[in-house]
Write an enzyme that holds these catalytic residues in place. Sequence first.
Site, PDB file in Angstrom:
ATOM      1  N   VAL A 114      39.951  29.535  44.862  1.00  0.00           N
ATOM      2  CA  VAL A 114      41.151  29.479  44.015  1.00  0.00           C
ATOM      3  C   VAL A 114      40.680  29.499  42.562  1.00  0.00           C
ATOM      4  O   VAL A 114      39.870  28.664  42.165  1.00  0.00           O
ATOM      5  CB  VAL A 114      41.981  28.202  44.315  1.00  0.00           C
ATOM      6  CG1 VAL A 114      43.067  28.003  43.271  1.00  0.00           C
ATOM      7  CG2 VAL A 114      42.600  28.277  45.710  1.00  0.00           C
ATOM      8  N   TYR A 166      35.149  38.723  43.028  1.00  0.00           N
ATOM      9  CA  TYR A 166      36.058  39.778  42.602  1.00  0.00           C
ATOM     10  C   TYR A 166      35.119  40.822  42.034  1.00  0.00           C
ATOM     11  O   TYR A 166      34.374  40.560  41.099  1.00  0.00           O
ATOM     12  CB  TYR A 166      37.077  39.264  41.583  1.00  0.00           C
ATOM     13  CG  TYR A 166      38.274  38.633  42.260  1.00  0.00           C
ATOM     14  CD1 TYR A 166      38.876  39.258  43.343  1.00  0.00           C
ATOM     15  CD2 TYR A 166      38.814  37.434  41.814  1.00  0.00           C
ATOM     16  CE1 TYR A 166      39.975  38.699  43.971  1.00  0.00           C
ATOM     17  CE2 TYR A 166      39.912  36.875  42.437  1.00  0.00           C
ATOM     18  CZ  TYR A 166      40.486  37.514  43.514  1.00  0.00           C
ATOM     19  OH  TYR A 166      41.562  36.960  44.146  1.00  0.00           O
ATOM     20  N   THR A 194      36.611  39.522  48.318  1.00  0.00           N
ATOM     21  CA  THR A 194      38.064  39.601  48.510  1.00  0.00           C
ATOM     22  C   THR A 194      38.532  41.039  48.321  1.00  0.00           C
ATOM     23  O   THR A 194      38.265  41.663  47.296  1.00  0.00           O
ATOM     24  CB  THR A 194      38.777  38.637  47.535  1.00  0.00           C
ATOM     25  OG1 THR A 194      38.356  37.310  47.850  1.00  0.00           O
ATOM     26  CG2 THR A 194      40.288  38.733  47.668  1.00  0.00           C
ATOM     27  N   HIS A 307      46.152  36.311  51.729  1.00  0.00           N
ATOM     28  CA  HIS A 307      46.101  35.698  50.394  1.00  0.00           C
ATOM     29  C   HIS A 307      47.259  34.708  50.207  1.00  0.00           C
ATOM     30  O   HIS A 307      47.803  34.568  49.117  1.00  0.00           O
ATOM     31  CB  HIS A 307      46.165  36.811  49.336  1.00  0.00           C
ATOM     32  CG  HIS A 307      45.412  36.526  48.073  1.00  0.00           C
ATOM     33  ND1 HIS A 307      44.155  37.012  47.823  1.00  0.00           N
ATOM     34  CD2 HIS A 307      45.743  35.818  46.961  1.00  0.00           C
ATOM     35  CE1 HIS A 307      43.749  36.620  46.617  1.00  0.00           C
ATOM     36  NE2 HIS A 307      44.695  35.893  46.073  1.00  0.00           N
ATOM     37  N   ASP A 338      42.797  32.195  57.051  1.00  0.00           N
ATOM     38  CA  ASP A 338      43.645  31.420  56.131  1.00  0.00           C
ATOM     39  C   ASP A 338      45.026  32.023  55.990  1.00  0.00           C
ATOM     40  O   ASP A 338      45.298  33.102  56.499  1.00  0.00           O
ATOM     41  CB  ASP A 338      42.974  31.171  54.770  1.00  0.00           C
ATOM     42  CG  ASP A 338      43.101  32.294  53.748  1.00  0.00           C
ATOM     43  OD1 ASP A 338      43.985  33.170  53.880  1.00  0.00           O
ATOM     44  OD2 ASP A 338      42.313  32.273  52.787  1.00  0.00           O
ATOM     45  N   SER A 339      45.870  31.278  55.305  1.00  0.00           N
ATOM     46  CA  SER A 339      47.248  31.610  54.910  1.00  0.00           C
ATOM     47  C   SER A 339      48.275  30.797  55.687  1.00  0.00           C
ATOM     48  O   SER A 339      48.518  31.052  56.867  1.00  0.00           O
ATOM     49  CB  SER A 339      47.552  33.108  55.029  1.00  0.00           C
ATOM     50  OG  SER A 339      46.719  33.827  54.110  1.00  0.00           O
TER      51      SER A 339
HETATM   52  C1  LIG Z   1      46.510  29.423  42.615  1.00  0.00           C
HETATM   53  C2  LIG Z   1      45.773  30.293  43.581  1.00  0.00           C
HETATM   54  C3  LIG Z   1      44.697  31.035  43.135  1.00  0.00           C
HETATM   55  C4  LIG Z   1      43.963  31.814  44.035  1.00  0.00           C
HETATM   56  N1  LIG Z   1      42.855  32.471  43.591  1.00  0.00           N
HETATM   57  C5  LIG Z   1      42.111  33.175  44.463  1.00  0.00           C
HETATM   58  C6  LIG Z   1      40.902  33.761  44.042  1.00  0.00           C
HETATM   59  O1  LIG Z   1      40.499  33.638  42.888  1.00  0.00           O
HETATM   60  N2  LIG Z   1      40.176  34.466  44.959  1.00  0.00           N
HETATM   61  C7  LIG Z   1      40.602  34.629  46.262  1.00  0.00           C
HETATM   62  O2  LIG Z   1      39.942  35.283  47.057  1.00  0.00           O
HETATM   63  N3  LIG Z   1      41.753  34.056  46.682  1.00  0.00           N
HETATM   64  C8  LIG Z   1      42.497  33.325  45.819  1.00  0.00           C
HETATM   65  N4  LIG Z   1      43.619  32.700  46.266  1.00  0.00           N
HETATM   66  C9  LIG Z   1      44.013  32.826  47.693  1.00  0.00           C
HETATM   67  C10 LIG Z   1      43.334  31.717  48.540  1.00  0.00           C
HETATM   68  O3  LIG Z   1      41.960  31.903  48.611  1.00  0.00           O
HETATM   69  C11 LIG Z   1      43.881  31.702  49.970  1.00  0.00           C
HETATM   70  O4  LIG Z   1      43.707  32.976  50.559  1.00  0.00           O
HETATM   71  C12 LIG Z   1      45.355  31.315  50.069  1.00  0.00           C
HETATM   72  O5  LIG Z   1      45.679  30.315  49.136  1.00  0.00           O
HETATM   73  C13 LIG Z   1      45.637  30.813  51.485  1.00  0.00           C
HETATM   74  O6  LIG Z   1      46.968  30.538  51.657  1.00  0.00           O
HETATM   75  P1  LIG Z   1      47.623  29.066  51.531  1.00  0.00           P
HETATM   76  O7  LIG Z   1      47.722  28.786  50.065  1.00  0.00           O
HETATM   77  O8  LIG Z   1      48.942  29.250  52.180  1.00  0.00           O
HETATM   78  O9  LIG Z   1      46.703  28.094  52.250  1.00  0.00           O
HETATM   79  C14 LIG Z   1      44.363  31.904  45.392  1.00  0.00           C
HETATM   80  C15 LIG Z   1      45.448  31.144  45.835  1.00  0.00           C
HETATM   81  C16 LIG Z   1      46.141  30.332  44.957  1.00  0.00           C
HETATM   82  C17 LIG Z   1      47.277  29.496  45.489  1.00  0.00           C
HETATM   83  O1  LIG Z   2      46.348  34.113  41.984  1.00  0.00           O
HETATM   84  C1  LIG Z   2      45.642  34.581  42.869  1.00  0.00           C
HETATM   85  O2  LIG Z   2      46.030  34.656  44.042  1.00  0.00           O
HETATM   86  C2  LIG Z   2      44.319  35.072  42.535  1.00  0.00           C
HETATM   87  O3  LIG Z   2      43.651  35.567  43.395  1.00  0.00           O
HETATM   88  C3  LIG Z   2      43.824  34.953  41.168  1.00  0.00           C
HETATM   89  C4  LIG Z   2      43.571  36.077  40.438  1.00  0.00           C
HETATM   90  C5  LIG Z   2      43.158  35.942  39.122  1.00  0.00           C
HETATM   91  C6  LIG Z   2      43.031  34.711  38.543  1.00  0.00           C
HETATM   92  C7  LIG Z   2      43.263  33.592  39.288  1.00  0.00           C
HETATM   93  C8  LIG Z   2      43.661  33.694  40.597  1.00  0.00           C
END
Ligand SMILES: Cc1cc2nc3c(=O)[nH]c(=O)nc-3n(C[C@H](O)[C@H](O)[C@H](O)COP(=O)(O)O)c2cc1C
Ligand SMILES: O=C(O)C(=O)c1ccccc1
Length: 414
Positions: A114, A166, A194, A307, A338-339
Amino acid sequence: MTSPQDNQSDNKPTAKLTPFTYENDVYQAGRKGQKPSITFNCFEWETLAKGRLSADSYGYVWGSAGTRETDDNNKKAFKKWGIVPSRMVKSDFPDLKTKLFGETYDYPIAMAPVGVQRIFHPDGETASAKAAEKEDVTYILSTASATNIEDVAKANGDGSRWYQLYWPTNENNDITVSLLSRAKAAGYKVLVVTLDTYILGWRPSDLNNAYNPFIRPDDIGVAIGFSDPVYRRKFEKEHGKPIEEDLETAATEWAHTVFPGVSHGWEDLKFLQEHWDGPIVLKGIQTVADAKKAVECGVQGIVVSNHGGRQQDGGIASLDVLPEIVDAVGDDLEIIFDSGVRCGADILRALALGAKMVLIGRPYIYGLAIQGEAGVRHVLKSLLGDLNLTLHLSGIKSVSPEHLNRSVLRRTDN
Ligand SMILES: Cc1cc2nc3c(=O)[nH]c(=O)nc-3n(C[C@H](O)[C@H](O)[C@H](O)COP(=O)(O)O)c2cc1C
Ligand SMILES: O=C(O)C(=O)c1ccccc1
């Protein structure tokens, strides 16, 4: 947490009467009049976080793509599988250890990558990485973090950590090579790539707030880029000044570097395999066809993930595609999920359907928002405590496929 054992003789019920579990600590403290400072209702973590965060930050974590259909489907999918308990199973607390990539992990959960965590708490990723080490849970660091690779490694200490890429698209790939070598040097063991976020999704909550934390120049989501020697040199060469003299442009250009708006292709994976000598995991797989391509490309694992419904609207639940992907490639690579996971029963269901590990996303971020490191620890301990008891009371001895598999589930929608 209890340390699970499974070496008991078969004919004696051996569960300890006073296990050193989180719930036991809480009940004992209650005898002295101490009440827990954070709720144990997993749905209320979101409400509490909302009360603590700015509208922008809350909107960002809660946000999902479009009409939220994918996110809604993610959560509903778990309810389609009921857990059927077995009785008279003589066993101690279940063994929660899981094996992936030849390593044994204490627990079958990890913290999903995250980004931008300082918008949720001033300690950001540092707090999460410390909580991960203390609870023996793997931390996956996002490339979009507000804290750099080396500082998070320091906070995580002897903990288990993976790095999520990324994937920059600059021409000669030198930034990618730099990120990978930094991650390797700082002790990140597994590379998570990702695939579903080469551009951010259509997110009405962020659009309403006109808020994208990643393009802010105050290094909220660009810490890894701004601390990268190759990116810094490249910027200076092109602009004739260091990043510090034009943060705005540096942030925008970094955003375009890691979110170029165009996906890489399967053939590009070779490059990552040449420059990373540990396991590679592809995050965002939702079809059997793509899972088979991952096998053909020779990667070691996939994360079946959409995601958290944040990228594409109108999608099906990540859990709904898990069984067919496990059936197709479960013997060929490690499958992580996940998810939509919100409680112990959800973790149990994903493991029973064939995942070896389950990533927790929003719930730990709500914990971070509520109480920093202590809040993250509370969420992790709660999820593990809940999982532990749900398994135990279902008569399931361990999370290994021998004991935890589809035989413990029953479809409830037909
Ligand atoms: C605020 C936020 C930021 C996230 N940033 C990323 C990220 O930087 N890279 C990534 O692969 N997934 C990112 N994700 C997705 C999470 O890794 C994950 O796949 C997702 O939160 C899983 O679903 P859930 O929130 O329902 O548990 C982000 C999710 C949230 C909520
Ligand atoms: O918000 C997201 O899901 C995410 O993957 C992300 C992308 C850029 C900056 C921070 C989080």
